[in-house]
Write a protein that holds these residues in place. Structure first.
Motif, PDB file in Angstrom:
ATOM      1  N   VAL A   1      39.197  40.262  54.815  1.00 25.49           N
ATOM      2  CA  VAL A   1      39.804  41.437  54.178  1.00 25.49           C
ATOM      3  C   VAL A   1      40.200  41.154  52.727  1.00 25.49           C
ATOM      4  O   VAL A   1      39.750  41.854  51.809  1.00 25.49           O
ATOM      5  N   PRO A   2      41.042  40.138  52.453  1.00 29.66           N
ATOM      6  CA  PRO A   2      41.361  39.862  51.052  1.00 29.66           C
ATOM      7  C   PRO A   2      40.168  39.361  50.253  1.00 29.66           C
ATOM      8  O   PRO A   2      40.095  39.586  49.040  1.00 29.66           O
ATOM      9  N   ALA A   3      39.213  38.689  50.908  1.00 29.29           N
ATOM     10  CA  ALA A   3      38.025  38.207  50.195  1.00 29.29           C
ATOM     11  C   ALA A   3      37.209  39.373  49.655  1.00 29.29           C
ATOM     12  O   ALA A   3      36.744  39.362  48.503  1.00 29.29           O
ATOM     13  N   ILE A   4      37.036  40.415  50.483  1.00 33.03           N
ATOM     14  CA  ILE A   4      36.294  41.598  50.046  1.00 33.03           C
ATOM     15  C   ILE A   4      37.053  42.320  48.941  1.00 33.03           C
ATOM     16  O   ILE A   4      36.489  42.692  47.903  1.00 33.03           O
ATOM     17  N   ALA A   5      38.355  42.529  49.163  1.00 38.29           N
ATOM     18  CA  ALA A   5      39.170  43.257  48.184  1.00 38.29           C
ATOM     19  C   ALA A   5      39.190  42.539  46.837  1.00 38.29           C
ATOM     20  O   ALA A   5      39.044  43.162  45.780  1.00 38.29           O
ATOM     21  N   HIS A   6      39.357  41.238  46.872  1.00 38.03           N
ATOM     22  CA  HIS A   6      39.401  40.429  45.656  1.00 38.03           C
ATOM     23  C   HIS A   6      38.071  40.508  44.912  1.00 38.03           C
ATOM     24  O   HIS A   6      38.034  40.713  43.693  1.00 38.03           O
ATOM     25  N   GLY A   7      36.976  40.360  45.640  1.00 36.75           N
ATOM     26  CA  GLY A   7      35.658  40.392  45.013  1.00 36.75           C
ATOM     27  C   GLY A   7      35.350  41.734  44.376  1.00 36.75           C
ATOM     28  O   GLY A   7      34.858  41.801  43.242  1.00 36.75           O
ATOM     29  N   ILE A   8      35.638  42.813  45.101  1.00 38.20           N
ATOM     30  CA  ILE A   8      35.367  44.150  44.559  1.00 38.20           C
ATOM     31  C   ILE A   8      36.259  44.424  43.358  1.00 38.20           C
ATOM     32  O   ILE A   8      35.813  45.008  42.350  1.00 38.20           O
ATOM     33  N   TYR A   9      37.517  44.003  43.444  1.00 38.58           N
ATOM     34  CA  TYR A   9      38.453  44.196  42.328  1.00 38.58           C
ATOM     35  C   TYR A   9      37.910  43.539  41.058  1.00 38.58           C
ATOM     36  O   TYR A   9      37.828  44.171  39.996  1.00 38.58           O
ATOM     37  N   ASN A  10      37.524  42.270  41.157  1.00 36.16           N
ATOM     38  CA  ASN A  10      36.980  41.564  39.986  1.00 36.16           C
ATOM     39  C   ASN A  10      35.710  42.234  39.464  1.00 36.16           C
ATOM     40  O   ASN A  10      35.507  42.366  38.253  1.00 36.16           O
ATOM     41  N   ALA A  11      34.847  42.644  40.398  1.00 39.32           N
ATOM     42  CA  ALA A  11      33.585  43.274  40.005  1.00 39.32           C
ATOM     43  C   ALA A  11      33.841  44.576  39.242  1.00 39.32           C
ATOM     44  O   ALA A  11      33.186  44.856  38.229  1.00 39.32           O
ATOM     45  N   VAL A  12      34.785  45.367  39.725  1.00 39.03           N
ATOM     46  CA  VAL A  12      35.107  46.636  39.059  1.00 39.03           C
ATOM     47  C   VAL A  12      35.713  46.382  37.683  1.00 39.03           C
ATOM     48  O   VAL A  12      35.409  47.092  36.720  1.00 39.03           O
ATOM     49  N   VAL A  13      36.564  45.370  37.582  1.00 32.86           N
ATOM     50  CA  VAL A  13      37.162  45.039  36.287  1.00 32.86           C
ATOM     51  C   VAL A  13      36.080  44.650  35.280  1.00 32.86           C
ATOM     52  O   VAL A  13      36.045  45.168  34.151  1.00 32.86           O
ATOM     53  N   PHE A  14      35.185  43.743  35.687  1.00 34.47           N
ATOM     54  CA  PHE A  14      34.099  43.341  34.787  1.00 34.47           C
ATOM     55  C   PHE A  14      33.190  44.528  34.470  1.00 34.47           C
ATOM     56  O   PHE A  14      32.731  44.695  33.329  1.00 34.47           O
ATOM     57  N   GLY A  15      32.928  45.348  35.490  1.00 35.34           N
ATOM     58  CA  GLY A  15      32.069  46.507  35.285  1.00 35.34           C
ATOM     59  C   GLY A  15      32.677  47.512  34.324  1.00 35.34           C
ATOM     60  O   GLY A  15      31.975  48.077  33.485  1.00 35.34           O
ATOM     61  N   SER A  16      33.975  47.730  34.434  1.00 34.99           N
ATOM     62  CA  SER A  16      34.636  48.687  33.542  1.00 34.99           C
ATOM     63  C   SER A  16      34.649  48.178  32.100  1.00 34.99           C
ATOM     64  O   SER A  16      34.495  48.968  31.160  1.00 34.99           O
ATOM     65  N   ILE A  17      34.812  46.867  31.934  1.00 34.23           N
ATOM     66  CA  ILE A  17      34.764  46.287  30.584  1.00 34.23           C
ATOM     67  C   ILE A  17      33.360  46.461  29.997  1.00 34.23           C
ATOM     68  O   ILE A  17      33.201  46.782  28.819  1.00 34.23           O
ATOM     69  N   TYR A  18      32.349  46.254  30.845  1.00 26.27           N
ATOM     70  CA  TYR A  18      30.959  46.421  30.393  1.00 26.27           C
ATOM     71  C   TYR A  18      30.707  47.864  29.955  1.00 26.27           C
ATOM     72  O   TYR A  18      30.120  48.111  28.891  1.00 26.27           O
ATOM     73  N   VAL A  19      31.161  48.804  30.785  1.00 26.73           N
ATOM     74  CA  VAL A  19      30.954  50.223  30.463  1.00 26.73           C
ATOM     75  C   VAL A  19      31.661  50.589  29.168  1.00 26.73           C
ATOM     76  O   VAL A  19      31.106  51.285  28.306  1.00 26.73           O
ATOM     77  N   GLU A  20      32.892  50.114  29.005  1.00 25.22           N
ATOM     78  CA  GLU A  20      33.655  50.419  27.799  1.00 25.22           C
ATOM     79  C   GLU A  20      33.013  49.797  26.565  1.00 25.22           C
ATOM     80  O   GLU A  20      32.924  50.425  25.496  1.00 25.22           O
ATOM     81  N   ALA A  21      32.566  48.528  26.717  1.00 27.11           N
ATOM     82  CA  ALA A  21      31.994  47.823  25.561  1.00 27.11           C
ATOM     83  C   ALA A  21      30.653  48.401  25.135  1.00 27.11           C
ATOM     84  O   ALA A  21      30.315  48.392  23.945  1.00 27.11           O
ATOM     85  N   THR A  22      29.894  48.906  26.082  1.00 27.33           N
ATOM     86  CA  THR A  22      28.571  49.448  25.757  1.00 27.33           C
ATOM     87  C   THR A  22      28.623  50.935  25.406  1.00 27.33           C
ATOM     88  O   THR A  22      27.661  51.478  24.858  1.00 27.33           O
ATOM     89  N   GLY A  23      29.749  51.562  25.748  1.00 26.72           N
ATOM     90  CA  GLY A  23      29.894  52.987  25.452  1.00 26.72           C
ATOM     91  C   GLY A  23      28.964  53.853  26.269  1.00 26.72           C
ATOM     92  O   GLY A  23      28.531  54.922  25.823  1.00 26.72           O
ATOM     93  N   ILE A  24      28.643  53.423  27.502  1.00 26.03           N
ATOM     94  CA  ILE A  24      27.735  54.187  28.354  1.00 26.03           C
ATOM     95  C   ILE A  24      28.317  55.570  28.653  1.00 26.03           C
ATOM     96  O   ILE A  24      27.613  56.569  28.679  1.00 26.03           O
ATOM     97  N   PHE A  25      29.613  55.609  28.897  1.00 22.41           N
ATOM     98  CA  PHE A  25      30.269  56.904  29.186  1.00 22.41           C
ATOM     99  C   PHE A  25      31.255  57.218  28.078  1.00 22.41           C
ATOM    100  O   PHE A  25      31.837  56.360  27.480  1.00 22.41           O
TER     101      PHE A  25
END
Length: 247
Positions: free
Chosen positions: A223-247
């Protein structure tokens, strides 16, 4: 071998947990240096590149898991010690709830930080990703496949469970979260030991406590392994989206 019901010395338990956390960090760094050195003759790996970050992340994850496995082996503990099992439908629901909880807590903490005019330190890799978003792409899947499972394996599965041999569940969650936050100093302390780093460590402590509470409540490390992994992935993904200006 089963764990004795007799309470372990609190000082010994805290010292052992801290040693495991620091050893996991050290071995991970050492393995990343070795891995990059072994690959360099065959593949050109520039420091700070996406490949370099990916290799480092995998090596650090291997270090965390390796230290945990050695500890379990030395104490002749089975996998049941970690409370690790295939997730049920209930566990999946709680994984989603824990992930949402992490972001809700982060939002609340950020609001408080803004109200008090505080600042937080940035993650070294995230800051690199803002300059070169492509660096973040391999880290998104690796967060789910490596970082979340590896960090939860050691800091919750091994360390938090070790602390429960000397403390009740609430204290074990608290102390494991302290260790979890402190081992992140190298990643966030590039700007020095200042108030922004202290703020970031406080945030990591609370997030670690949420993960620890999810572990104790569900009794399943997945349970925490999944939550932790998804949390990190979303954080990195949101930084990528913001930095590239996709949205």
């Amino acid at each position: 071998m089963s764990v004795s019901n007799e309470r372990e010395s609190p000082i010994k338990a805290v010292g052992g947990a801290t040693f495991l956390g620091l050893t996991g960090l050290f071995v991970g760094v050492l393995l990343s240096i070795i891995a990059l050195g072994l690959l360099n003759p065959f593949v050109t790996i520039r420091q700070g590149s996406g490949l370099s970050n990916a290799v480092t992340l995998v090596a650090q994850g291997a270090g965390l898991v390796g230290v945990g496995v050695v500890y379990l082996s030395m104490r002749e503990l089975s996998a049941s010690y970690l409370r690790l099992s295939w997730p049920s439908a209930r566990d999946v629901v709680w994984s989603v709830a824990a992930t949402i909880g992490l972001f809700a807590v982060l939002a609340g903490l950020n609001f408080v930080i803004q109200q008090f005019g505080l600042s937080s330190a940035g993650h070294s890799v995230a800051e690199q990703g803002q300059e070169n978003p492509a660096l973040l792409l391999p880290l998104i899947p690796l967060s789910v496949l490596v970082t979340g499972p590896a960090e939860e394996f050691l800091y919750r599965g091994v360390i938090q469970t070790r602390l429960k041999e000397a403390f009740d569940a609430q204290a074990a969650v608290f102390l494991a979260a302290v260790v979890f936050s402190l081992v992140h100093v190298p990643a966030y302390g590039m700007g020095g030991l200042d108030s922004s780093l202290a703020t970031t460590l406080a945030i990591l402590f609370v997030l670690g406590a949420v993960l620890g509470a999810a572990y104790e409540y569900t009794g399943n490390l997945v349970v925490p392994a999944i939550a932790h992994g998804i949390y990190n992935a979303v954080v990195f993904g949101s930084i990528y989206v913001e930095a590239t200006g996709i949205f």
